[in-house]
Design an enzyme around this catalytic site. Sequence first.
Site, PDB file in Angstrom:
ATOM      1  N   LYS A 255     -19.139  -6.311   6.051  1.00  0.00           N
ATOM      2  CA  LYS A 255     -18.859  -5.057   5.341  1.00  0.00           C
ATOM      3  C   LYS A 255     -19.179  -5.266   3.865  1.00  0.00           C
ATOM      4  CE  LYS A 255     -14.673  -4.202   4.109  1.00  0.00           C
ATOM      5  NZ  LYS A 255     -14.864  -4.232   2.619  1.00  0.00           N
TER       6      LYS A 255
ATOM      7  N   LEU B 179     -16.641 -10.045   2.297  1.00  0.00           N
ATOM      8  CA  LEU B 179     -17.503  -9.423   3.291  1.00  0.00           C
ATOM      9  C   LEU B 179     -16.718  -8.782   4.429  1.00  0.00           C
ATOM     10  CD1 LEU B 179     -20.269 -12.190   3.519  1.00  0.00           C
ATOM     11  CD2 LEU B 179     -20.436  -9.976   2.362  1.00  0.00           C
TER      12      LEU B 179
ATOM     13  N   SER C  65     -11.765  -8.882   9.130  1.00  0.00           N
ATOM     14  CA  SER C  65     -11.482  -7.506   9.543  1.00  0.00           C
ATOM     15  C   SER C  65     -12.520  -7.006  10.537  1.00  0.00           C
ATOM     16  CB  SER C  65     -11.454  -6.591   8.317  1.00  0.00           C
ATOM     17  OG  SER C  65     -10.413  -6.958   7.440  1.00  0.00           O
ATOM     18  N   SER C  66     -13.778  -7.339  10.296  1.00  0.00           N
ATOM     19  CA  SER C  66     -14.832  -6.922  11.211  1.00  0.00           C
ATOM     20  C   SER C  66     -14.695  -7.633  12.554  1.00  0.00           C
ATOM     21  CB  SER C  66     -16.206  -7.197  10.589  1.00  0.00           C
ATOM     22  OG  SER C  66     -17.236  -6.567  11.317  1.00  0.00           O
TER      23      SER C  66
ATOM     24  N   ASP D 148      -8.636  -3.405   6.012  1.00  0.00           N
ATOM     25  CA  ASP D 148     -10.066  -3.163   6.157  1.00  0.00           C
ATOM     26  C   ASP D 148     -10.499  -2.996   7.607  1.00  0.00           C
ATOM     27  OD1 ASP D 148     -10.669  -3.129   3.495  1.00  0.00           O
ATOM     28  OD2 ASP D 148     -11.511  -5.144   3.407  1.00  0.00           O
TER      29      ASP D 148
END
Length: 293
Positions: free
Chosen positions: A11, A101, A105-106, A138
């Site tokens: 991100k 980045l 969370s991703s 996030d």
Amino acid sequence: MELMRARAPAKINLTLRIEGRRADGFHDLASLVAFAGAGDLVFLHPDAPLALEVCGPTAAAAGPDDDNLVLRAARAFAERVPGARLGRFVLEKRLPVAAGLGGGSSDAAAALRLLAGLNGLALDDPRLFAAARATGSDVPVCLDPRARLMRGVGDVLSAPLALPPLSAVLVNCRVAVPTAGVFRALGLAPGAALAGPEHPAGLPETTMGNAAAVCAFLSGLPNDLEPPALALAPEIGRAMALLSEAPEARLVRMSGSGATVFALTDSCRTAASLARRLLAQQPGWWVKPTLLR
């Protein structure tokens, strides 16, 4: 059931405006985010006991598996979906850790997408968003990784934005910068606002399909966390200086709370050329040419 797989793209905060600090200590923000081609991979072995294995080039820096957001997300999902099928996760960690980045969370969002698929839930099921929100600030924006404006503490999301693909180079000087430390260095007291212009509500129509217009629009929208992050990790400034000196760079910014910085370029070819040159100069750095969407 066969092994399931999901990408967990990096991100990128193209902008980051810190509007103030709430009485509860959290910060209100406004950020235009996009997602990169670079990222981690998350695999799920369905119906095995809930567990996590972390592998990959940056696995050693990811911390104890029990603290990983992937497991936190799975538990949050199970709390909201009684009788949910779970499984054993394998996280192939490729992104730098504590890098601005949104990697963790991703990863968590990718795990939630896999569990949604395993249990027949649509991606717009409110239980999925609730599990994402309970996992981390996030995580909600990473559930459907498309360019958006995020506000609040990350839980107020716009519809996907018509952002043209942006060629970019991501650079991390291998210095971990914990998010909490950067916010502390920002020095806002609970209830205080941060002076600065109001963040736009979206992209102007002139940016539709026009990467050069996007760069011009972004040039007036800084990342408010750059000054405190630079104070904590001066190496970030060195990376930004090297990118700013490159003729290919159209815009240079830090992502999130750092330490990753990025340069937008005119094309994938110029991004690849710049990345090769930076790696030759700084072979110990993490450098990735990519597309942001």
